[in-house]
Design an enzyme around this catalytic site. Structure first.
Site, mmCIF file in Angstrom:
data_model
loop_
_atom_site.group_PDB
_atom_site.id
_atom_site.type_symbol
_atom_site.label_atom_id
_atom_site.label_comp_id
_atom_site.label_asym_id
_atom_site.label_seq_id
_atom_site.Cartn_x
_atom_site.Cartn_y
_atom_site.Cartn_z
ATOM 1 N N ILE A 152 0.823 -1.203 0.000
ATOM 2 C CA ILE A 152 0.000 0.000 0.000
ATOM 3 C C ILE A 152 0.864 1.263 0.000
ATOM 4 O O ILE A 152 0.539 2.248 -0.656
ATOM 5 C CB ILE A 152 -0.954 -0.013 1.207
ATOM 6 N N CYS A 153 1.986 1.213 0.725
ATOM 7 C CA CYS A 153 2.843 2.401 0.772
ATOM 8 C C CYS A 153 3.431 2.694 -0.611
ATOM 9 O O CYS A 153 3.595 3.849 -0.997
ATOM 10 C CB CYS A 153 3.955 2.220 1.803
#
Length: 440
Positions: free
Chosen positions: A217-218
């Site tokens: 997600i990052c």
């Protein structure tokens, strides 16, 4: 040439069914009571009392609807949110070229109702999540012919939740609605019978399915490097961004709707342009947003027949039903194998819902989220986290306010060893997976 009236029932149509329900046999259930001319109980149940829900009107669904209608079932509901495409016509035989663009559920229901006298198939063009719990309580059995793992997890979780368990842990059998699940992929397929809270559920065997491709997600949010990252950003963040204009309700995003998919493509393309990434195409956007599985008509027919056979056996007691999994492989011949999936201890749906997760005390919430998202036991899609009565990380309208927590470690968020983090996800309706934290 005289045209046959399809509204007239054919003489002897139910002759083969009557041979099964009017006499006992070595495989019949101990509770089986054959029909007689004076008391045709089983046939009355099939044709008047039992309601069956079919989820999916595609390759499997068309076969299932046909089989049920020709097995005596008359009260059938079918749910499918898709419309008919030209590519469907080679195997989804209830559809014709004139039907392209129309609702699969509606066209399939009309075809069956017109062909089989007295059959009442009621179509619904919607998502299964759009129906209330009370809607599902009316069915004797549910048959799923879906190619979506997420949808199968959802209906499995719902049927488990509908089972009433008293304070002593005893199950009310009247609230148990069996789920017959079928699936195909090329020349391979499977059928299984799930008795919610009695036998293993779909979630118990989730690890048998290969986890979907996932991205950190990052990386998606901050440093995208490939076109897929941009498309995932549009799915995860673009749909939730209130500043981005959308010609549809983002909560009802439909990856089968060309307008919705075109918006997703344009959103991903703009994201890619901002990071000088090449390669975002409409076709790739479809490939990332949809999990397209190859389908073969013969495999669909075999698996649908197995599913309907189990439904018929369960509803008539004419034979013992599958315990509880059958796999089929037609790649190099014809091979089938049956075995029993056992209930999984700690299953997120039918188990205790408490799982111990070891985690580095100094790592941040972003890393914790990635750890549980990529864990094959859960295969979360859009998890939300709560701990100690507080929102730690949320999807939807609270997403923006909880994003800063991703850079904090768990102790900074007030989570000590032994505390529980409750994880909710759209794939698990009304169920929160409780994770007990153990620092390592």
């Amino acid at each position: 040439m005289e045209t046959m009236d399809t509204n007239l029932d054919l003489p002897g149509r139910w002759m083969d069914i009557e041979k099964i329900i009017k006499r006992s046999g070595p495989f019949a259930s101990p509770d089986f009571q054959p029909d007689t001319k004076e008391t045709p109980r089983i046939m009355n149940n099939l044709q008047n009392d039992f309601k069956v829900l079919v989820i999916g009107a595609g390759g499997l669904g068309c076969e299932i609807l046909k089989n049920l209608a020709l097995s005596g079932f008359r009260n059938i509901d079918v749910i499918d949110m898709d419309t008919i495409d030209v590519s469907n016509l080679n195997r989804q035989f209830l559809f014709r070229r004139k039907d392209v663009g129309k609702s699969k559920a509606e066209v399939a229901a009309a075809f069956i109702n017109n062909r089989i006298t007295g059959c009442n198939v009621t179509p619904y063009k919607c998502r299964i999540q759009d129906k209330e719990e009370d809607y599902y309580r009316q069915f004797k059995i549910v048959i799923a012919g879906l190619d979506s793992i997420e949808a199968r997890r959802w209906i499995n979780g719902l049927l488990v939740n509908l089972v009433v368990v008293d304070e002593n842990g005893d199950i009310d059998p009247e609230t148990v609605i069996p789920l017959v699940d079928g699936g195909t992929e090329g020349f391979k397929g499977q059928a299984r019978v799930i008795l919610p809270r009695i036998s293993s559920c779909f979630e118990c065997s989730l690890e048998a399915f290969p986890p979907q491709v996932s991205y950190a997600i990052c990386t998606i949010a901050n440093t995208p490097r490939v076109p897929e990252h941009c498309i995932q950003w549009a799915l995860l963040f673009g749909l939730q961004d209130a500043t981005l204009e959308k010609p549809f309700d983002p909560k009802k995003f439909d990856n089968d709707n060309p307008d919705h998919m075109n918006w997703l493509f344009e959103c991903a393309k703009k994201r890619a342009e901002n990071f000088n990434i090449q390669g975002v195409t409409y076709k790739l956007t479809q490939g990332v947003a949809k999990n397209i599985i190859p389908a073969i008509a013969s495999t669909n027919a075999i698996i649908a027949a197995a599913c309907c056979n189990e439904a018929f056996k369960f509803c008539t007691d004419s034979s013992g039903y599958l315990n509880n999994y059958m796999m089929y492989n037609g790649l190099n011949g014809v091979y089938t194998f049956t075995f029993e999936y056992e209930m999984k201890e700690g299953c997120a749906v039918c188990g205790t819902n408490i799982v111990t997760v070891e985690f580095n005390k100094t790592a941040n919430l972003q890393e914790f989220l990635e750890k549980i998202t990529t864990d094959s036991r859960f295969q979360f899609k859009k998890p939300s986290l709560r701990a100690n009565g507080k929102n730690i990380f949320m999807q939807g309208i609270l997403h923006a306010s909880t994003v800063p927590n991703l850079e904090k470690n768990l102790p900074q968020l007030g989570i000590e060893e032994g505390d529980e983090i409750t994880v909710t996800d759209p794939a698990l309706p009304g169920i929160g997976v409780r994770m007990k934290v153990k620092y390592c």
